[in-house]
Write a protein that holds these residues in place. Structure first.
Motif, PDB file in Angstrom:
ATOM      1  N   PRO A  97      -9.586  14.363  -3.521  1.00  0.00           N
ATOM      2  CA  PRO A  97     -10.483  13.808  -4.505  1.00  0.00           C
ATOM      3  C   PRO A  97      -9.870  12.999  -5.520  1.00  0.00           C
ATOM      4  N   THR A  98      -8.679  12.949  -5.315  1.00  0.00           N
ATOM      5  CA  THR A  98      -7.975  12.092  -6.613  1.00  0.00           C
ATOM      6  C   THR A  98      -7.839  10.729  -6.132  1.00  0.00           C
ATOM      7  N   GLY A  99      -8.072  10.322  -4.818  1.00  0.00           N
ATOM      8  CA  GLY A  99      -8.184   9.245  -4.300  1.00  0.00           C
ATOM      9  C   GLY A  99      -6.777   8.128  -3.888  1.00  0.00           C
ATOM     10  N   ARG A 100      -5.721   9.313  -3.674  1.00  0.00           N
ATOM     11  CA  ARG A 100      -4.492   8.997  -3.404  1.00  0.00           C
ATOM     12  C   ARG A 100      -4.617   8.516  -1.979  1.00  0.00           C
ATOM     13  N   ALA A 101      -5.101   9.334  -0.995  1.00  0.00           N
ATOM     14  CA  ALA A 101      -5.010   9.326   0.479  1.00  0.00           C
ATOM     15  C   ALA A 101      -5.757   8.176   0.917  1.00  0.00           C
ATOM     16  N   VAL A 102      -7.125   7.766   0.070  1.00  0.00           N
ATOM     17  CA  VAL A 102      -7.852   6.383   0.534  1.00  0.00           C
ATOM     18  C   VAL A 102      -7.310   5.457  -0.074  1.00  0.00           C
ATOM     19  N   ALA A 103      -6.442   5.453  -1.136  1.00  0.00           N
ATOM     20  CA  ALA A 103      -5.829   4.215  -1.635  1.00  0.00           C
ATOM     21  C   ALA A 103      -4.863   3.697  -0.612  1.00  0.00           C
ATOM     22  N   ALA A 104      -4.269   4.556   0.249  1.00  0.00           N
ATOM     23  CA  ALA A 104      -3.437   4.314   1.495  1.00  0.00           C
ATOM     24  C   ALA A 104      -4.306   3.637   2.607  1.00  0.00           C
ATOM     25  N   THR A 105      -5.406   3.495   2.482  1.00  0.00           N
ATOM     26  CA  THR A 105      -6.347   2.835   3.474  1.00  0.00           C
ATOM     27  C   THR A 105      -5.631   1.555   4.009  1.00  0.00           C
ATOM     28  N   PRO A 106      -5.291   0.574   3.057  1.00  0.00           N
ATOM     29  CA  PRO A 106      -4.705  -0.561   3.703  1.00  0.00           C
ATOM     30  C   PRO A 106      -3.492  -0.405   4.430  1.00  0.00           C
ATOM     31  N   ALA A 107      -2.542   0.625   4.048  1.00  0.00           N
ATOM     32  CA  ALA A 107      -1.474   0.939   4.929  1.00  0.00           C
ATOM     33  C   ALA A 107      -1.777   1.607   6.390  1.00  0.00           C
ATOM     34  N   SER A 156       0.734  -1.347  -0.034  1.00  0.00           N
ATOM     35  CA  SER A 156       0.219   0.187  -0.049  1.00  0.00           C
ATOM     36  C   SER A 156       0.877   1.344  -0.003  1.00  0.00           C
ATOM     37  N   ILE A 157       1.907   1.351   0.729  1.00  0.00           N
ATOM     38  CA  ILE A 157       2.833   2.524   0.763  1.00  0.00           C
ATOM     39  C   ILE A 157       3.409   2.690  -0.493  1.00  0.00           C
ATOM     40  N   ILE A 158       3.758   1.602  -1.381  1.00  0.00           N
ATOM     41  CA  ILE A 158       4.458   1.674  -2.596  1.00  0.00           C
ATOM     42  C   ILE A 158       3.594   2.311  -3.631  1.00  0.00           C
ATOM     43  N   LEU A 159       2.306   1.543  -3.793  1.00  0.00           N
ATOM     44  CA  LEU A 159       1.414   1.740  -4.762  1.00  0.00           C
ATOM     45  C   LEU A 159       0.479   2.991  -4.680  1.00  0.00           C
ATOM     46  N   SER A 160      -0.028   3.351  -3.181  1.00  0.00           N
ATOM     47  CA  SER A 160      -1.048   4.290  -3.160  1.00  0.00           C
ATOM     48  C   SER A 160      -0.684   5.675  -3.957  1.00  0.00           C
ATOM     49  N   PRO A 161       0.797   6.284  -3.560  1.00  0.00           N
ATOM     50  CA  PRO A 161       0.965   7.442  -4.297  1.00  0.00           C
ATOM     51  C   PRO A 161       0.839   7.141  -5.825  1.00  0.00           C
TER      52      PRO A 161
END
Length: 401
Positions: free
Chosen positions: A331-341, A60-65
């Motif tokens: 709104p881009t979704g990057r922050a919530v993409a880090a939800t798993p982390a 998650s740390i690698i992919l969310s950004p």
């Protein structure tokens, strides 16, 4: 191609969330199987699950950004495929001490795969027209999974041994991989007006994500999941310590699964009625109270049963409000993409830290650790609220795409 805000698209995202967050549904059974059937010490059992969660955090740390540049369908499908193969291999290991290094290695690989899939799924949920509501609803799917696992796995484990839990995980991840590959919703310009507004959103996001308030909320989620993992990992063992009837403990876990169907739905219905700040403060406080009741119940079963039944509910309900807030300010979704982390950092530390506390202090020490962590979480929420007020961020209304 499945549309992002269609019913089918939301169901697909719910399936992915359900599979990737399997630890929230099955943690007590997982730890119990490792201790009873694989004869691991509490620290070893905690470490094994922790390494699965560490794998999720790393992915998650690698992919969310990089969320906006990824092929979400392929990442989700491949991630679940890797996890399914790893759990299938784990089910073939013999229950001897020599298998431990391979067992933990397979857990790390499974976690890396699941984390990659979850980053794509949670980031995509953040791009829907109402992330708060959808995140609440996909947690209903997680409740359905918990009911199925607690109803079926104890009996399956008695019949074929601890491998039953790994076979169940293999089937779940394999099904999710197939669904993601064929039906993952397309993230397109429907979430923005045009490329110019997307570029503007990216600039705003870069500015907002540099603010301490966002990172404070991320830490709050980690505190919530750390508390949940520390206590929830050992509720089965705590029931045995209190000398409660085995059947009673199993019934409580099944009831918990039924109750876990409700918090996501209730959080969705109360989206405009409750402040996310108030919910974020109440959640850790109730966690501390429940942990004290669970570990100090002695021979009075209701003091143990009621908080166990609602313990996971607290995390699901509270996190839904925090998820909606983060989706609104990014709104881009990057922050919530880090939800798993942000979730799994707490969940990864929890089983291992809990095992160390149990081995050195005893089960009651778990509750006092929860009290300390809850105080930290509440302090962070109050500080983040102050920072958001300075920026005039409206916390009451959901972000609509």
């Amino acid at each position: 191609m499945t549309k992002l805000n269609s019913t089918q698209g939301k169901i697909v995202l719910g399936i992915g969330h359900m599979a990737g967050m399997v630890d929230l549904a099955a943690l007590p059974l997982w730890i119990s199987a490792l201790m009873q059937d694989y004869h691991l010490l509490p620290q070893q059992a905690g470490l094994t699950v922790t390494l699965f969660l560490v794998g999720i955090v790393i992915s998650s740390i690698i992919l969310s950004p990089k969320y906006t540049r990824l092929n979400h369908r392929y990442i989700a499908a491949l991630g679940f495929a890797v996890a399914s193969v790893s759990f299938f291999a784990a089910s073939k290991l013999s229950v001897i001490s020599e298998s431990f290094p391979m067992l933990v290695t397979l857990h790390v690989i499974a976690g890396l795969g699941a984390g990659a899939a979850l980053s794509s799924i949670h980031g995509t949920i953040g791009k829907t027209n109402n992330p708060h509501r959808l995140f609440g609803l996909v947690n209903v799917a997680l409740g359905v999974l918990a009911i199925a696992l607690f109803a079926l796995l104890p009996q399956a484990t008695k019949q074929i041994g601890g491998m039953a839990i790994f076979i169940a995980f293999f089937v779940l991840m394999a099904c999710a991989a197939i669904v993601m590959f064929f039906f993952f919703p397309k993230v397109s310009d429907e979430t923005t007006n045009h490329n110019k507004s997307e570029n503007q959103a990216n600039k705003v996001t870069a500015k907002i994500l540099s603010k301490p308030a966002v990172w404070m909320f991320i830490c709050v989620v980690s505190c919530l999941t750390l508390n949940q993992a520390m206590v929830f990992s050992f509720v089965d063992r705590i029931g045995d310590l209190h000398n409660f009837d085995r059947k009673q403990v199993e019934i409580v876990l099944i009831v918990m699964g039924v109750i876990n169907l409700t918090p996501g739905l209730v959080a969705s219905l109360l989206q405009k009625r409750l402040s996310p700040i108030s919910v974020a403060i109440a959640g850790p406080c109730l966690q501390a109270l429940f942990a004290l009741s669970i570990t100090h119940a002695a021979s009075y079963f209701p003091l143990y049963a009621v908080p166990v039944a609602f313990y996971v509910t607290l995390v699901i309900f509270t996190h839904t409000f925090v998820f909606g807030l983060l989706a609104k300010i990014d709104p881009t979704g990057r922050a919530v993409a880090a939800t798993p982390a942000m979730m799994m950092i707490g969940s990864a530390i929890g089983p291992l830290l809990g095992g160390v506390i149990v081995a050195t202090v005893g089960y009651q020490g778990l509750a006092w650790a929860v009290v300390i962590i809850s105080c930290i979480a509440v302090t962070l929420v109050i500080k983040a609220q102050s920072l958001l007020k300075e920026k005039d961020v409206n916390l009451s209304e959901p972000r609509m795409a």
